[in-house]
Design a protein around this motif. Structure first.
Motif, PDB file in Angstrom:
ATOM      1  N   CYS A 186       0.889  -1.166   0.000  1.00 38.67           N
ATOM      2  CA  CYS A 186       0.000   0.000   0.000  1.00 38.67           C
ATOM      3  C   CYS A 186       0.923   1.210   0.000  1.00 38.67           C
ATOM      4  CB  CYS A 186      -0.870  -0.010   1.247  1.00 38.67           C
ATOM      5  SG  CYS A 186      -1.924   1.433   1.388  1.00 38.67           S
ATOM      6  N   CYS A 187       0.779   2.048  -0.989  1.00 40.97           N
ATOM      7  CA  CYS A 187       1.715   3.159  -1.084  1.00 40.97           C
ATOM      8  C   CYS A 187       1.005   4.506  -1.021  1.00 40.97           C
ATOM      9  CB  CYS A 187       2.536   3.057  -2.364  1.00 40.97           C
ATOM     10  SG  CYS A 187       1.553   3.266  -3.854  1.00 40.97           S
ATOM     11  N   LEU A 188       1.798   5.548  -0.917  1.00 42.87           N
ATOM     12  CA  LEU A 188       1.262   6.893  -0.780  1.00 42.87           C
ATOM     13  C   LEU A 188       0.498   7.356  -2.012  1.00 42.87           C
ATOM     14  CD1 LEU A 188       4.258   8.596   1.028  1.00 42.87           C
ATOM     15  CD2 LEU A 188       2.159   7.704   2.013  1.00 42.87           C
ATOM     16  N   CYS A 189       0.702   6.711  -3.149  1.00 46.36           N
ATOM     17  CA  CYS A 189      -0.001   7.124  -4.365  1.00 46.36           C
ATOM     18  C   CYS A 189      -1.492   6.825  -4.271  1.00 46.36           C
ATOM     19  CB  CYS A 189       0.598   6.455  -5.595  1.00 46.36           C
ATOM     20  SG  CYS A 189       0.574   4.662  -5.527  1.00 46.36           S
ATOM     21  N   SER A 190      -1.926   6.059  -3.284  1.00 41.47           N
ATOM     22  CA  SER A 190      -3.335   5.699  -3.117  1.00 41.47           C
ATOM     23  C   SER A 190      -4.042   6.521  -2.047  1.00 41.47           C
ATOM     24  CB  SER A 190      -3.443   4.210  -2.737  1.00 41.47           C
ATOM     25  OG  SER A 190      -2.866   3.402  -3.725  1.00 41.47           O
ATOM     26  N   VAL A 191      -3.399   7.554  -1.508  1.00 45.00           N
ATOM     27  CA  VAL A 191      -3.988   8.330  -0.420  1.00 45.00           C
ATOM     28  C   VAL A 191      -5.367   8.854  -0.818  1.00 45.00           C
ATOM     29  CG1 VAL A 191      -3.756  10.446   0.949  1.00 45.00           C
ATOM     30  CG2 VAL A 191      -1.799   8.939   0.633  1.00 45.00           C
ATOM     31  N   GLY A 192      -6.326   8.651   0.073  1.00 36.90           N
ATOM     32  CA  GLY A 192      -7.690   9.098  -0.154  1.00 36.90           C
ATOM     33  C   GLY A 192      -8.554   8.116  -0.921  1.00 36.90           C
ATOM     34  N   GLU A 193      -7.949   7.092  -1.486  1.00 37.71           N
ATOM     35  CA  GLU A 193      -8.689   6.098  -2.258  1.00 37.71           C
ATOM     36  C   GLU A 193      -9.028   4.887  -1.400  1.00 37.71           C
ATOM     37  OE1 GLU A 193      -6.784   5.053  -5.952  1.00 37.71           O
ATOM     38  OE2 GLU A 193      -6.045   7.090  -6.234  1.00 37.71           O
ATOM     39  N   GLN A 215       0.380  -6.369   9.055  1.00 33.41           N
ATOM     40  CA  GLN A 215       0.953  -5.166   8.457  1.00 33.41           C
ATOM     41  C   GLN A 215       2.433  -5.160   8.807  1.00 33.41           C
ATOM     42  OE1 GLN A 215       0.341  -1.285  10.397  1.00 33.41           O
ATOM     43  NE2 GLN A 215      -0.625  -0.635   8.480  1.00 33.41           N
ATOM     44  N   LYS A 216       3.276  -4.897   7.811  1.00 33.70           N
ATOM     45  CA  LYS A 216       4.729  -4.837   8.047  1.00 33.70           C
ATOM     46  C   LYS A 216       5.249  -3.515   7.490  1.00 33.70           C
ATOM     47  CE  LYS A 216       9.003  -6.353   8.761  1.00 33.70           C
ATOM     48  NZ  LYS A 216       9.718  -5.091   8.843  1.00 33.70           N
ATOM     49  N   LYS A 217       5.605  -2.628   8.405  1.00 36.52           N
ATOM     50  CA  LYS A 217       6.199  -1.358   8.008  1.00 36.52           C
ATOM     51  C   LYS A 217       7.716  -1.497   8.053  1.00 36.52           C
ATOM     52  CE  LYS A 217       2.410   1.577   9.427  1.00 36.52           C
ATOM     53  NZ  LYS A 217       2.026   2.830  10.092  1.00 36.52           N
ATOM     54  N   ASP A 240      -9.655   1.056  10.655  1.00 34.52           N
ATOM     55  CA  ASP A 240      -9.509   1.469   9.259  1.00 34.52           C
ATOM     56  C   ASP A 240      -9.658   0.289   8.299  1.00 34.52           C
ATOM     57  OD1 ASP A 240      -8.909   3.927  10.340  1.00 34.52           O
ATOM     58  OD2 ASP A 240      -6.773   3.853   9.860  1.00 34.52           O
ATOM     59  N   PHE A 241      -9.653  -0.934   8.837  1.00 40.26           N
ATOM     60  CA  PHE A 241      -9.640  -2.131   8.008  1.00 40.26           C
ATOM     61  C   PHE A 241     -10.940  -2.920   8.112  1.00 40.26           C
ATOM     62  CE2 PHE A 241      -5.269  -1.198   9.123  1.00 40.26           C
ATOM     63  CZ  PHE A 241      -4.604  -1.337   7.920  1.00 40.26           C
ATOM     64  N   LEU A 257      -8.611  -7.956   2.247  1.00 40.72           N
ATOM     65  CA  LEU A 257      -8.453  -6.914   3.255  1.00 40.72           C
ATOM     66  C   LEU A 257      -8.746  -5.592   2.561  1.00 40.72           C
ATOM     67  CD1 LEU A 257      -7.422  -6.261   6.185  1.00 40.72           C
ATOM     68  CD2 LEU A 257      -5.230  -5.756   5.091  1.00 40.72           C
ATOM     69  N   LYS A 258      -9.581  -4.776   3.176  1.00 45.46           N
ATOM     70  CA  LYS A 258      -9.967  -3.496   2.568  1.00 45.46           C
ATOM     71  C   LYS A 258      -9.607  -2.336   3.483  1.00 45.46           C
ATOM     72  CE  LYS A 258     -13.718  -5.349  -0.157  1.00 45.46           C
ATOM     73  NZ  LYS A 258     -15.045  -5.082  -0.696  1.00 45.46           N
ATOM     74  N   ILE A 259      -9.162  -1.246   2.843  1.00 45.98           N
ATOM     75  CA  ILE A 259      -8.915   0.007   3.551  1.00 45.98           C
ATOM     76  C   ILE A 259      -9.724   1.078   2.832  1.00 45.98           C
ATOM     77  CG2 ILE A 259      -7.223   1.698   4.353  1.00 45.98           C
ATOM     78  CD1 ILE A 259      -5.037  -0.378   3.830  1.00 45.98           C
ATOM     79  N   GLU A 260     -10.587   1.757   3.576  1.00 45.92           N
ATOM     80  CA  GLU A 260     -11.321   2.877   2.997  1.00 45.92           C
ATOM     81  C   GLU A 260     -10.556   4.153   3.304  1.00 45.92           C
ATOM     82  OE1 GLU A 260     -15.492   3.184   3.536  1.00 45.92           O
ATOM     83  OE2 GLU A 260     -15.754   1.006   3.589  1.00 45.92           O
ATOM     84  N   LYS A 261     -10.374   4.945   2.302  1.00 47.35           N
ATOM     85  CA  LYS A 261      -9.676   6.229   2.421  1.00 47.35           C
ATOM     86  C   LYS A 261      -8.277   6.039   3.003  1.00 47.35           C
ATOM     87  CE  LYS A 261     -13.819   8.930   2.439  1.00 47.35           C
ATOM     88  NZ  LYS A 261     -14.664   9.942   3.061  1.00 47.35           N
ATOM     89  N   VAL A 262      -7.384   5.547   2.176  1.00 52.90           N
ATOM     90  CA  VAL A 262      -5.994   5.298   2.565  1.00 52.90           C
ATOM     91  C   VAL A 262      -5.352   6.581   3.078  1.00 52.90           C
ATOM     92  CG1 VAL A 262      -3.710   4.663   1.683  1.00 52.90           C
ATOM     93  CG2 VAL A 262      -5.729   3.377   0.962  1.00 52.90           C
ATOM     94  N   LYS A 263      -4.612   6.431   4.178  1.00 55.22           N
ATOM     95  CA  LYS A 263      -3.866   7.532   4.792  1.00 55.22           C
ATOM     96  C   LYS A 263      -2.375   7.258   4.608  1.00 55.22           C
ATOM     97  CE  LYS A 263      -7.337   7.625   8.427  1.00 55.22           C
ATOM     98  NZ  LYS A 263      -7.588   7.236   9.803  1.00 55.22           N
ATOM     99  N   PRO A 264      -1.537   8.282   4.667  1.00 57.52           N
ATOM    100  CA  PRO A 264      -0.094   8.048   4.531  1.00 57.52           C
ATOM    101  C   PRO A 264       0.434   7.002   5.515  1.00 57.52           C
ATOM    102  CG  PRO A 264      -0.546  10.390   4.381  1.00 57.52           C
ATOM    103  CD  PRO A 264      -1.849   9.716   4.754  1.00 57.52           C
ATOM    104  N   ASP A 265      -0.156   6.931   6.712  1.00 57.44           N
ATOM    105  CA  ASP A 265       0.305   5.984   7.726  1.00 57.44           C
ATOM    106  C   ASP A 265      -0.020   4.526   7.382  1.00 57.44           C
ATOM    107  OD1 ASP A 265       1.702   5.571  10.118  1.00 57.44           O
ATOM    108  OD2 ASP A 265      -0.169   5.360  11.224  1.00 57.44           O
ATOM    109  N   HIS A 266      -0.830   4.299   6.369  1.00 57.85           N
ATOM    110  CA  HIS A 266      -1.137   2.930   5.938  1.00 57.85           C
ATOM    111  C   HIS A 266      -0.044   2.358   5.040  1.00 57.85           C
ATOM    112  CE1 HIS A 266      -5.586   4.048   6.546  1.00 57.85           C
ATOM    113  NE2 HIS A 266      -5.215   3.254   7.551  1.00 57.85           N
TER     114      HIS A 266
END
Length: 109
Positions: A10-17, A40-42, A71-72, A83-92
């Motif tokens: 999951c990358c920052l290019c998806s923020v808000g999506e 989740q592995k950061k 968020d999940f 696994l679904k994330i609504e409105k991806v945030k930078p922290d995801h």
């Protein structure tokens, strides 16, 4: 524990999506290992369990203490799990993994 071939980034290019990650091969999660766990592995951090879903009855457990657990969401399908994330945030921003899991005898969630 059996890790399934379903890591996704999951990358920052998806923020808000809205995004979803599919975990294929969950037919391997049978009655002996009926839970699909999502992790989740950061970078530079350990794996953190987000939630699990029971393949047979669809029960979802978010009691693992993940700070973003609300968020999940997860959807159980016949041969996969999403696994679904609504409105991806930078922290995801992380890599996500799934696995089959069997509870030890006499253990409770």
């Amino acid at each position: 524990m059996l890790f399934l071939p379903a890591a996704a980034l999951c990358c920052l290019c998806s923020v808000g999506e809205n995004v979803s990650f599919s975990c294929g091969g969950t037919e391997q999660c049978d009655s002996r290992a009926p839970y699909v766990l999502w992790y989740q592995k950061k970078e530079k951090e350990t794996f953190k369990v987000i939630l699990d879903i029971h393949k047979t009855n669809g029960d979802i457990d978010k009691r693992y203490g993940h700070p973003q657990k609300d968020d999940f969401s997860v959807v159980n399908k016949q041969n996969s799990c999403e696994l679904k994330i609504e409105k991806v945030k930078p922290d995801h921003s992380a890599t996500y993994y799934c696995s089959c899991y069997k509870l030890a005898p006499h253990s409770e969630k």
